[in-house]
Design an enzyme around this catalytic site. Structure first.
Site, mmCIF file in Angstrom:
data_model
loop_
_atom_site.group_PDB
_atom_site.id
_atom_site.type_symbol
_atom_site.label_atom_id
_atom_site.label_comp_id
_atom_site.label_asym_id
_atom_site.label_seq_id
_atom_site.Cartn_x
_atom_site.Cartn_y
_atom_site.Cartn_z
ATOM 1 N N MET A 1 15.813 34.887 -22.065
ATOM 2 C CA MET A 1 15.877 36.354 -21.946
ATOM 3 C C MET A 1 14.665 37.017 -22.604
ATOM 4 O O MET A 1 14.779 38.063 -23.242
ATOM 5 C CB MET A 1 17.175 36.891 -22.595
ATOM 6 C CG MET A 1 18.422 36.376 -21.903
ATOM 7 S SD MET A 1 19.939 36.729 -22.809
ATOM 8 C CE MET A 1 20.056 35.338 -23.893
ATOM 9 N N LYS B 1 26.359 40.708 -12.521
ATOM 10 C CA LYS B 1 25.826 42.017 -12.142
ATOM 11 C C LYS B 1 24.973 41.940 -10.884
ATOM 12 O O LYS B 1 23.917 42.560 -10.794
ATOM 13 C CB LYS B 1 25.073 42.668 -13.289
ATOM 14 C CG LYS B 1 24.291 41.740 -14.149
ATOM 15 C CD LYS B 1 23.775 42.463 -15.375
ATOM 16 C CE LYS B 1 23.356 41.460 -16.427
ATOM 17 N NZ LYS B 1 22.959 41.940 -17.678
ATOM 18 N N ASP C 1 30.033 33.691 -13.247
ATOM 19 C CA ASP C 1 28.918 34.492 -13.772
ATOM 20 C C ASP C 1 27.810 34.628 -12.741
ATOM 21 O O ASP C 1 27.675 33.823 -11.832
ATOM 22 C CB ASP C 1 28.333 33.784 -14.996
ATOM 23 C CG ASP C 1 28.797 34.403 -16.281
ATOM 24 O OD1 ASP C 1 29.597 35.338 -16.226
ATOM 25 O OD2 ASP C 1 28.345 33.934 -17.341
HETATM 26 N N1 SAH Z 1 24.101 29.649 -20.987
HETATM 27 C C1 SAH Z 1 22.837 29.724 -20.289
HETATM 28 C C2 SAH Z 1 21.964 30.862 -20.798
HETATM 29 C C3 SAH Z 1 22.548 32.240 -20.511
HETATM 30 S S1 SAH Z 1 21.504 33.510 -21.040
HETATM 31 C C4 SAH Z 1 22.129 28.383 -20.406
HETATM 32 O O1 SAH Z 1 22.547 27.530 -21.198
HETATM 33 O O2 SAH Z 1 21.154 28.163 -19.686
HETATM 34 C C5 SAH Z 1 20.614 33.897 -19.548
HETATM 35 C C6 SAH Z 1 19.174 33.434 -19.666
HETATM 36 O O3 SAH Z 1 19.091 32.025 -19.434
HETATM 37 C C7 SAH Z 1 18.228 34.034 -18.628
HETATM 38 O O4 SAH Z 1 17.787 35.316 -18.985
HETATM 39 C C8 SAH Z 1 17.107 33.030 -18.668
HETATM 40 O O5 SAH Z 1 16.315 33.196 -19.808
HETATM 41 C C9 SAH Z 1 17.867 31.724 -18.802
HETATM 42 N N2 SAH Z 1 18.144 31.094 -17.503
HETATM 43 C C10 SAH Z 1 19.345 30.872 -16.950
HETATM 44 N N3 SAH Z 1 19.224 30.195 -15.788
HETATM 45 C C11 SAH Z 1 17.903 29.993 -15.610
HETATM 46 C C12 SAH Z 1 17.128 29.338 -14.619
HETATM 47 N N4 SAH Z 1 17.692 28.740 -13.567
HETATM 48 N N5 SAH Z 1 15.784 29.304 -14.781
HETATM 49 C C13 SAH Z 1 15.193 29.873 -15.843
HETATM 50 N N6 SAH Z 1 15.875 30.497 -16.817
HETATM 51 C C14 SAH Z 1 17.208 30.556 -16.704
#
Ligand code: SAH
Length: 265
Positions: free
Chosen positions: A183, A66, A44
């Protein structure tokens, strides 16, 4: 209900692996082992290069995010790729940011693969919201400030009824809950307005971008200042927005020392 087909014989395997928020040192040992033995990895967008680098040099790596402004690979196509690779006997790892079952559609992926007869193993990862708050030295719950925590998306599935933010604000206030919004940056203005119907304007908020990476940035402000702060500090996705009194100390410190308003980790 028709039972799922029995697992295919002679097939490879599929493991959904949580890659955590980005820092490879936050991977679980199980995740590292799975990445190292994988022959095919579907990766991803939010999975850092340092984590992909743990894969075997002979493994086939397929980026399905993406990056570079391209559209992300359709979910159905990703599932098809996994299915084909498993049928060819490959050891497939599906690498997903954070935890595979916290947003990011991991649940849908498992359902579809199981329906096609593939047995899927899931390995947890540290979800971004947890890592983001911890990086500020702040707990998600605290006996004095928060009795629970809500992980919530700021971006509901298109066509579905969105979150009732007003109801959530009222509950968060009365039940003393920390809100961790994923998000949420692009919809922050509307989320802020609706949360203000049930939470005080002075409620502390933090926006943390790129949690756990060397590029991490964050800002702390009040709920009334959320959108203005995001705009002024140019905070962007991927970020989590954290709302709640667990941030009181951090906000107070910043109000005493305004130069601490935004910071790199
Ligand atoms: N499964 C992931 C979430 C996926 S949805 C998890 O458990 O973290 C994608 C969202 O996760 C992004 O839009 C953001 O809100 C958050 N996100 C993912 N990685 C991040 C990071 N390193 N720092 C801050 N927000 C993050």
């Amino acid at each position: 209900m028709t039972p799922p087909p029995s697992p295919l014989t002679g097939q490879g395997s599929c493991t959904l692996v949580g890659a955590g928020p980005g820092d490879p040192e936050l991977l679980t040992i199980k995740a590292v082992k799975a990445i190292q033995v994988a022959t095919v990895l579907l990766v991803d967008d939010l999975v850092s290069e340092a984590i992909v680098a743990l894969a075997s040099p002979t493994a086939r790596i397929i980026h399905v995010g993406k990056r570079g402004g391209c559209k992300s690979t359709p979910q159905a196509f990703i599932e098809k790729l996994i299915l084909m690779a498993v049928r060819e006997g490959e050891t497939v790892v599906r690498l997903k940011g954070g935890d595979p079952f916290v947003f990011g559609r991991g649940g849908e992926e498992v359902e579809h693969l199981q329906a096609a007869g593939v047995r899927v193993t899931v390995i947890n990862g540290i979800t971004a919201g947890l890592a983001a708050v911890t990086s500020l030295g702040v707990p998600l719950t605290h006996r004095e400030h928060a009795h629970g925590v809500v992980f919530i998306t700021g971006h509901a599935k298109p066509g579905s009824t969105g979150t009732d933010w007003k109801a959530l604000a009222a509950t968060a206030h009365s039940a003393r809950l920390t809100l961790v919004i994923y998000m949420g940056v692009s919809g922050a203005h509307s989320i802020q307005d609706q949360l203000l119907t049930g939470l005080p304007a002075s409620t502390p908020v933090a926006v943390i971008q790129n949690a756990s990476l060397t590029s991490q940035r964050h800002a702390v402000c009040t709920l009334a200042e959320l959108q203005r702060t995001i705009t002024r500090e140019k905070l962007m996705s991927p970020s989590v927005i954290v709302v709640g009194d667990v941030l009181q100390g951090t906000l107070a410190l910043q109000q005493a020392l305004p130069e601490a308003r935004t910071a790199r980790a």
